[in-house]
Design a protein around this motif. Structure first.
Motif, mmCIF file in Angstrom:
data_model
loop_
_atom_site.group_PDB
_atom_site.id
_atom_site.type_symbol
_atom_site.label_atom_id
_atom_site.label_comp_id
_atom_site.label_asym_id
_atom_site.label_seq_id
_atom_site.Cartn_x
_atom_site.Cartn_y
_atom_site.Cartn_z
ATOM 1 N N PHE B 98 65.613 63.108 54.000
ATOM 2 C CA PHE B 98 64.285 62.574 53.712
ATOM 3 C C PHE B 98 64.432 61.070 53.541
ATOM 4 O O PHE B 98 65.447 60.594 53.027
ATOM 5 N N THR B 99 63.435 60.352 54.009
ATOM 6 C CA THR B 99 63.500 58.894 53.952
ATOM 7 C C THR B 99 62.147 58.360 53.482
ATOM 8 O O THR B 99 61.188 59.123 53.324
ATOM 9 N N ASP B 100 62.098 57.035 53.298
ATOM 10 C CA ASP B 100 60.785 56.418 53.150
ATOM 11 C C ASP B 100 60.312 56.015 54.552
ATOM 12 O O ASP B 100 60.981 56.310 55.550
ATOM 13 N N LYS B 101 59.186 55.324 54.631
ATOM 14 C CA LYS B 101 58.631 54.995 55.953
ATOM 15 C C LYS B 101 59.480 53.975 56.706
ATOM 16 O O LYS B 101 59.278 53.750 57.895
ATOM 17 N N ASP B 102 60.438 53.357 55.981
ATOM 18 C CA ASP B 102 61.325 52.371 56.611
ATOM 19 C C ASP B 102 62.715 52.945 56.898
ATOM 20 O O ASP B 102 63.674 52.182 57.079
ATOM 21 N N GLU B 103 62.814 54.279 56.907
ATOM 22 C CA GLU B 103 64.061 54.985 57.235
ATOM 23 C C GLU B 103 65.147 54.873 56.177
ATOM 24 O O GLU B 103 66.317 55.163 56.455
ATOM 25 N N ASN B 104 64.809 54.420 54.966
ATOM 26 C CA ASN B 104 65.816 54.393 53.898
ATOM 27 C C ASN B 104 66.030 55.823 53.405
ATOM 28 O O ASN B 104 65.092 56.461 52.927
#
Lengths: 103, 165
Positions: B98-104
């Motif tokens: 799972f990531t945030d919208k910036d692929e972190n």
């Protein structure tokens, strides 16, 4: 259609019915007196619980009593049922997609 | 649900694994495509009423799919799948985080193994999902509680707080 246990226990009235009959077997009339609803509505909820095997009915004189299947409740892992349900929903979509692709 | 098609679903919490087997009444080629092409994955991988949206996808070893699950109220939960093994129309694996919208990415993820076989017009798919932590496995449903958007926000807060550590 086979009943989905998760859907059965997702309804707040049905959860209250389960809590009530966990103590004592009850008739639909006795149950209905605990809710602001009709006996018919309670009977429908009971039917769904019976179809899931969570509740059994037995005749006693002129009345039908409903009791909780405690063993079945113990087996019920809500998390597992929810997770399984997600996959059932996904695969339902995939079945339809594959049918479309075949045409 | 088509009740005639074989479906088995098992969770082994001690090994943190989920085992799923399902038959499909379709040729192997179609089922393979449905698992490996972005425009088809978007059609089915989100359970109703959620929707899936792939931002980009490169189905090759070392390639990635970056996608979101979108709830009915428009909240997006992003995830990244990195392909680690591919044998066309037989088998593939990816690592999911799972990531945030910036692929972190979140600190832990899951390994997905898919095996395909075909017999008498029926395609069987075995999926094994290994979760790196039990907490992650038990938290998987948090994003899917219908009408319970707070849990998605909680998850996002949790992810961002873990990533800032």
């Amino acid at each position: 259609m086979r009943r989905d246990i998760f859907q059965a226990i997702a309804d707040p009235t049905r959860r209250s019915i389960i809590a009530l009959i966990a103590i004592n077997a009850m008739t639909p009339n006795a149950l209905a007196s605990n809710f602001n609803t009709t006996r018919q509505a309670i009977s429908k909820h009971l039917q769904i619980l019976v179809e899931c095997d969570l509740v059994h009915s037995h005749q006693k004189g002129r009345e039908i009593y409903y009791s909780l299947q405690v063993e079945k409740m113990k087996e019920l892992d809500v998390w597992l049922e929810q997770y399984r349900n997600i996959w059932i929903k996904k695969f339902d979509k995939l079945d339809k997609l594959l049918d479309d692709l075949k045409e | 649900m088509n009740t005639n098609l074989f479906f088995n679903f098992q969770v082994d919490k001690s090994s943190k694994k989920v085992f799923i087997t399902r038959d499909f009444n379709a040729p192997l080629d179609l089922v393979w495509d449905a698992f490996t092409k972005a425009e088809l994955l978007d059609e089915w991988t989100a359970p109703a009423p959620y929707k899936a949206k792939t931002k980009y996808m490169d189905f090759s070893v070392g390639g990635k799919r970056f996608y979101a699950m979108i709830s009915p109220d428009g909240s997006e939960s992003w995830a990244l799948q990195k392909y680690t093994s591919i044998s066309p129309k037989t088998h593939f694996q990816f690592f999911n985080t799972f990531t945030d919208k910036d692929e972190n990415p979140a600190p832990t993820g899951s390994e997905w193994d898919h095996t395909f076989s075909h017999k008498d017009g029926i395609t069987r798919v075995h999926i094994t999902i290994y979760n790196e932590s039990l907490e992650r496995m038990e938290g998987l449903l948090d994003g899917f509680k219908e009408g319970y958007t707070a849990s998605i926000e909680n998850l996002e807060n949790l992810l961002s707080s873990q990533m800032s550590q």
